[in-house]
Motif scaffolding. Structure first.
Motif, short mmCIF file in Angstrom:
data_model
loop_
_atom_site.label_atom_id
_atom_site.label_comp_id
_atom_site.label_asym_id
_atom_site.label_seq_id
_atom_site.Cartn_x
_atom_site.Cartn_y
_atom_site.Cartn_z
N UNK A 42 -7.80 -20.30 21.19
CA UNK A 42 -7.46 -19.31 22.20
C UNK A 42 -6.18 -19.72 22.94
N UNK A 43 -5.60 -18.78 23.66
CA UNK A 43 -4.42 -19.00 24.49
C UNK A 43 -3.22 -19.53 23.68
N UNK A 44 -2.81 -18.82 22.63
CA UNK A 44 -1.67 -19.30 21.83
C UNK A 44 -0.38 -19.36 22.63
N UNK A 45 -0.27 -18.56 23.70
CA UNK A 45 0.96 -18.58 24.49
C UNK A 45 1.20 -19.95 25.10
N UNK A 46 0.13 -20.65 25.50
CA UNK A 46 0.29 -21.99 26.06
C UNK A 46 0.84 -22.95 25.02
N UNK A 47 0.37 -22.82 23.79
CA UNK A 47 0.88 -23.68 22.71
C UNK A 47 2.33 -23.39 22.43
N UNK A 48 2.70 -22.10 22.42
CA UNK A 48 4.11 -21.76 22.18
C UNK A 48 5.00 -22.22 23.32
N UNK A 49 4.46 -22.26 24.53
CA UNK A 49 5.24 -22.80 25.64
C UNK A 49 5.55 -24.28 25.41
N UNK A 50 4.55 -25.02 24.91
CA UNK A 50 4.78 -26.42 24.58
C UNK A 50 5.81 -26.56 23.48
N UNK A 51 5.69 -25.72 22.44
CA UNK A 51 6.63 -25.79 21.31
C UNK A 51 8.06 -25.53 21.77
N UNK A 52 8.25 -24.50 22.57
CA UNK A 52 9.60 -24.06 22.91
C UNK A 52 10.22 -24.83 24.06
N UNK A 53 9.41 -25.53 24.83
CA UNK A 53 9.95 -26.29 25.96
C UNK A 53 9.83 -27.79 25.79
N UNK A 54 8.70 -28.27 25.30
CA UNK A 54 8.48 -29.70 25.35
C UNK A 54 7.89 -30.33 24.11
#
Length: 430
Positions: free
Chosen positions: A240-252
């Motif tokens: 769940x919450x793939x947006x949080x994972x993509x935030x990690x990918x794209x920022x950190x």
């Protein structure tokens, strides 16, 4: 004999500024896009209207080592405090790779380049980057009004007419200075790492000593990023919450995977996460760091929450041995096994030092009204991450010596085996 400039040389000189401009703009646009998508995935679009582009600019500023200062204004009856030190390394890596590639492109297919020519190219990039830094730093400033929430703190604020505000602004002089140093480092690292990049005649001796080790370290860091990206995409697709994972990918993403590299080598970090104010990070790190006091982050503490972290030393060892073998296999035969080990050990120690410096995190935001509310419940947050540098460097030297020696020994055995296989053919031909 006098050297003559060919038509191609004159064309490069004429269009050098255009090529540098295209590279700088391309790298900057890519960094802005990655930062914007990462902030969007992290939910930053919910910020007040008109602030999102400024937050994106501030993110890019921090990605090149610039400084963003937090400030508050709540009148005489209230106080605010805050600070932010973090580099979103996904944005940093995107810009470094694109600008480095664009810098080397007009210099490819050449073995030697004069110092004045290389200095001229670097000067073009720095001059254009200076303009870009000034534009970013001047854009990266905004002020937000903070809600006091509900309860006694809100009632007291209404009674006293307190409307606390918190803002951020880039430190322009420091951002310009550090940003120029960042770009100069990227360009020099590109020359150092790329095997086909030309060097001045006086520096050609470094082609067989510094370059292989530097290239091996870049391969190691990028390999960890690729592995981390694959794992993150699987997590995004299955949880769940793939947006949080993509935030990690794209920022950190590099922040996380290079931290994992140092921990896999045995390094220890200290950190803490407190309050709702946080940065994109995997759930495992949040669980370990969200404690009342500063936590220890190492293989042992991570394994208490997820035993799979014991694979980190295995992955680190395999990748280090692989890059050590490749480094020795392409090196001239005159370089001895122990020299390969020393070269890799020094390179790995410098790489770990770089990760420790750029991977530090310090972020805090707080509010108090007449000292009530311990800076205001829900209005304070803290994220800390700090390495134990000397221990990490010592372990890096040890790992580099061992894997460098083993990799070079494997490459030597393979070379001798090939020589024996070709020896009868050469003797018969003679």
């Amino acid at each position: 004999m006098t050297a003559r400039t060919t038509p191609s040389d004159r064309a490069v000189a004429r269009h050098g500024w255009f090529q540098a401009l295209a590279t700088v703009l391309g790298g900057l646009v890519a960094m802005v896009v990655v930062a914007a998508l990462g902030l969007w995935a992290a939910g930053a679009t919910d910020l007040p209207a008109g602030s999102f582009p400024k937050v994106v600019a501030a993110t890019v500023v921090t990605a090149v080592g610039g400084t963003v200062e937090l400030s508050g204004d709540a009148g005489a009856l209230a106080g605010t405090e805050g600070g932010l030190t973090v580099m979103p390394l996904s944005v940093t890596l995107t810009g470094a790779l694109l600008i480095g590639w664009g810098f080397l492109r007009p210099l490819r297919h050449r073995a030697v380049a004069g110092t004045p020519e290389l200095a001229g190219w670097i000067a073009r990039f720095l001059a254009l980057w200076l303009i870009a830094l000034l534009a970013l730093a001047c854009t990266a400033r905004h002020t937000f009004e903070i809600s006091l929430g509900e309860g006694a703190l809100s009632d007291l604020g209404d009674l006293l007419g307190v409307r606390p505000e918190v803002g951020f602004a880039a430190n322009v002089p420091l951002t310009v200075l550090v940003g120029l140093v960042w770009l100069a480092g990227v360009l020099l690292l590109a020359l150092m790492v790329a095997r086909g990049a030309p060097l001045p005649g006086r520096l050609l001796r470094f082609h067989t000593t510094v370059r292989p080790a530097a290239h091996a370290m870049v391969q190691l860091l990028l390999a960890f990023v690729v592995i981390g990206l694959v794992i993150a995409l699987v997590v995004a697709a299955t949880r769940d919450h793939p947006s949080e994972t993509f935030a990690v990918i794209l920022l950190g993403l590099p922040n996380v995977v290079w931290l994992a590299l140092t921990i896999g080598l045995g390094a220890t970090w200290n950190g803490r996460v407190d309050g709702p104010f946080g940065l994109p990070m995997p759930k495992l790190l949040d669980e370990v760091l969200r404690t009342p006091d500063v936590s220890t982050l190492d293989l042992g503490t991570l394994a208490e929450h997820d035993g799979r972290v014991w694979w980190l030393p295995v992955v680190a060892g395999v990748l280090l041995l692989t890059v050590a073998f490749v480094m020795a296999a392409v090196a001239p035969p005159r370089i001895r096994v122990w020299q390969h080990a020393v070269h890799l050990a020094v390179a790995l120690a410098l790489t770990v030092l770089m990760v420790c410096l750029v991977g530090r995190v310090s972020a805090r935001l707080g509010l108090s009204v007449l000292g009530i509310g311990d800076l205001g419940e829900g209005l304070t947050g803290q994220v800390l991450l700090d390495p134990q540098v000397w221990g990490a460097l010592g372990l890096a030297l040890l790992w580099g010596l061992v894997t460098g020696f083993l990799g070079a020994l494997l490459a030597l055995l393979l070379r001798r085996r090939r020589e024996k296989q070709h020896a009868p053919v050469s003797a018969g031909a003679g």
